[in-house]
Write an enzyme that holds these catalytic residues in place. Structure first.
Site, short mmCIF file in Angstrom:
data_model
loop_
_atom_site.label_atom_id
_atom_site.label_comp_id
_atom_site.label_asym_id
_atom_site.label_seq_id
_atom_site.Cartn_x
_atom_site.Cartn_y
_atom_site.Cartn_z
N ARG A 1 55.63 56.15 25.06
CA ARG A 1 56.65 55.22 25.53
C ARG A 1 57.99 55.90 25.81
O ARG A 1 58.96 55.24 26.17
CB ARG A 1 56.87 54.08 24.51
N HIS B 1 42.16 54.28 25.29
CA HIS B 1 42.32 53.27 26.33
C HIS B 1 43.53 52.37 26.03
O HIS B 1 43.52 51.17 26.32
CB HIS B 1 41.04 52.43 26.43
N LYS C 1 37.12 60.93 30.44
CA LYS C 1 38.22 60.17 29.82
C LYS C 1 37.71 59.18 28.76
O LYS C 1 36.71 58.49 28.98
CB LYS C 1 38.97 59.39 30.89
N PRO D 1 44.89 56.08 35.10
CA PRO D 1 44.19 55.15 36.00
C PRO D 1 44.32 53.72 35.53
O PRO D 1 44.11 53.43 34.35
CB PRO D 1 42.73 55.61 35.93
C1 LIG Z 1 46.36 47.01 33.19
C2 LIG Z 1 45.54 48.22 32.80
C3 LIG Z 1 44.42 48.54 33.53
C4 LIG Z 1 43.67 49.67 33.20
N1 LIG Z 1 42.59 50.01 33.98
C5 LIG Z 1 41.94 51.16 33.73
C6 LIG Z 1 40.93 51.62 34.62
O1 LIG Z 1 40.65 51.00 35.63
N2 LIG Z 1 40.31 52.79 34.32
C7 LIG Z 1 40.62 53.52 33.20
O2 LIG Z 1 40.02 54.59 32.96
N3 LIG Z 1 41.57 53.11 32.34
C8 LIG Z 1 42.25 51.97 32.59
N4 LIG Z 1 43.26 51.58 31.77
C9 LIG Z 1 43.62 52.44 30.60
C10 LIG Z 1 44.67 53.48 31.01
O3 LIG Z 1 44.13 54.43 31.90
C11 LIG Z 1 45.22 54.24 29.82
O4 LIG Z 1 44.15 54.83 29.10
C12 LIG Z 1 46.05 53.39 28.87
O5 LIG Z 1 46.82 52.43 29.56
C13 LIG Z 1 46.96 54.32 28.09
O6 LIG Z 1 47.70 53.65 27.15
P1 LIG Z 1 49.23 53.19 27.38
O7 LIG Z 1 49.17 51.96 28.25
O8 LIG Z 1 49.68 52.90 26.00
O9 LIG Z 1 49.98 54.32 28.06
C14 LIG Z 1 44.03 50.45 32.08
C15 LIG Z 1 45.15 50.11 31.34
C16 LIG Z 1 45.91 49.01 31.68
C17 LIG Z 1 47.14 48.70 30.88
#
Ligand SMILES: Cc1cc2nc3c(=O)[nH]c(=O)nc-3n(C[C@H](O)[C@H](O)[C@H](O)COP(=O)(O)O)c2cc1C
Length: 380
Positions: free
Chosen positions: A312, A277, A253, A79
């Protein structure tokens, strides 16, 4: 299909040049010194897999059963709020990829599209992700809305009691309320294509909220989405009430502590989503992947676990699966892909990851992702 993109770094480099810095840093950035975000990737990279030989692996399957459904691939889209900031049309492209490849797409409550529109686009592949803000009443309204719309899976994100300090965002002036000062203006002027396409598509907004202020990227009206407001009210009582009310599958989560995982399991959640996160919350948090086997141990072999943070490439997908995840999600990579090359970029990323997972299976002597096990990891 473009052959310009051979690994995630190709997408990231291209996205960095095409996006205003304000937007690239919002996506790429993390909490504090960004140590946790770096460690997520580094720790996964350092894990070694043991190749096996003389197994007929000419045919390989990447299909994965999770939460009662067979998915085309063992990974999906995490998400993320405001994806259309990466490039106009990102939400639409993600939904298209989810349907085409039969993977889950987690629709953030802070998405640029409404939950109804995403469900319409991605159907059973769409899962709804909830943040509980300052108003519990509003959270329940969103739960009801998701249920009425027909969502079958709800993800409750619990690791953002308050949005962390993200230094790049602070330096760039990415904050609420969003304003275009001279610095941001210069940034936009240097990226006219992003500006043009974004303006033509309509300035991205948090469509699940009544954000009627078009000048704001994040709503500041009392009924809009307030990014900085507390999300710290979510607690065990809320989880229990949500479990009682939500008739579909429930995922929690943002879990890193095995003790929390056991209690969430006891509370009746259908799955736990192990994540830090992407390092965007607690800079001193452990790499999510080091907690994964500990949580697997705490919840037992059969309890459904999802994983994200730092994936990645396909080898890392395989590592997470071998360490106890049933399903793996990626966040930033999908936004880099869209920022770099729009819908074609998103499709290319899925193709790339698919090939990488498949090649890794072959090296490990596995015919299917369902065969991945802990003993394929070299412990050191
Ligand atoms: C731009 C951005 C916005 C995000 N917004 C949310 C969100 O609205 N809700 C949520 O549960 N996690 C959010 N996340 C966290 C992602 O769901 C996820 O846990 C995280 O990006 C995973 O790590 P990675 O970017 O290294 O794959 C966000 C991440 C990014 C990069």
């Amino acid at each position: 299909m473009s052959t310009r993109f051979h690994c995630l770094e190709d997408f990231r480099t291209e996205a960095r040049s095409r996006l205003p810095r304000l937007m690239f840093d919002f996506i790429d950035g993390a909490a504090g010194s960004e140590y946790a975000a770096c460690k997520n990737i580094e720790t996964l990279d350092r894990i070694r897999l043991l190749p096996r030989v003389l197994v007929n692996v000419a045919e390989r399957s990447l299909k994965k059963t999770f939460l009662g459904k067979e998915w085309g691939l063992p990974f999906g889209i995490a998400p993320m709020g405001m994806c259309d900031l990466a490039w106009a049309g990102t939400d639409k492209a993600l939904a298209k990829a989810a349907v085409q490849h039969n993977i889950p797409l987690c629709h953030s409550i802070a998405a640029s599209s409404s939950l109804e529109v995403t469900l319409d686009r991605a159907r059973v592949n769409a899962w709804f992700q909830l943040y509980v803000g300052a108003s519990l009443e509003r959270a329940w309204e969103h739960v009801k809305r998701a249920q009425d719309a027909g969502y079958e899976v709800l993800i409750l994100t619990v690791d953002v009691p308050q949005v962390a300090q993200r230094i790049r965002d602070l330096r760039n002036g990415f904050k609420v309320p969003f304003r275009t000062g001279p610095r941001q203006f210069l940034d936009f002027a240097q990226h006219p294509r992003w500006v043009l396409e974004t303006l033509m598509a309509g300035v991205p907004r948090t469509a699940n909220f009544d954000d009627t202020n078009p000048a704001a990227l994040y709503g500041t009206a009392s009924n809009g989405f307030i990014r900085e407001e507390t999300r710290g009210k979510v607690d065990w009582t809320f989880l229990q009430q949500l479990r009682d009310r939500w008739t579909g599958k429930l995922i929690v989560k943002g879990v890193l502590a095995p003790q929390d995982a056991s209690r969430i399991q006891e509370a009746g959640a259908d799955a736990i989503y192990v994540s830090n996160h992407g390092g965007r919350q607690l800079d001193s948090a452990p790499p999510a992947v080091t907690q994964l086997p500990l949580i697997r141990e705490a919840v037992g072999t059969d309890y459904p676990l999802l994983f994200d943070s730092g994936i990645r490439n396909g080898e890392s997908v395989v590592k997470a699966l071998a360490l106890g995840a049933d399903f793996v999600m990626l966040g930033r990579p999908f936004l880099f892909a869209s920022g770099a090359y729009g819908e074609r970029g998103v499709m290319r990323l899925v193709e790339l990851l698919t090939d990488e997972v498949s090649l890794t299976l072959a090296q490990l002597g596995c015919k299917s992702v369902e065969e991945l096990e802990r003993n394929m990891i070299i412990e050191n």
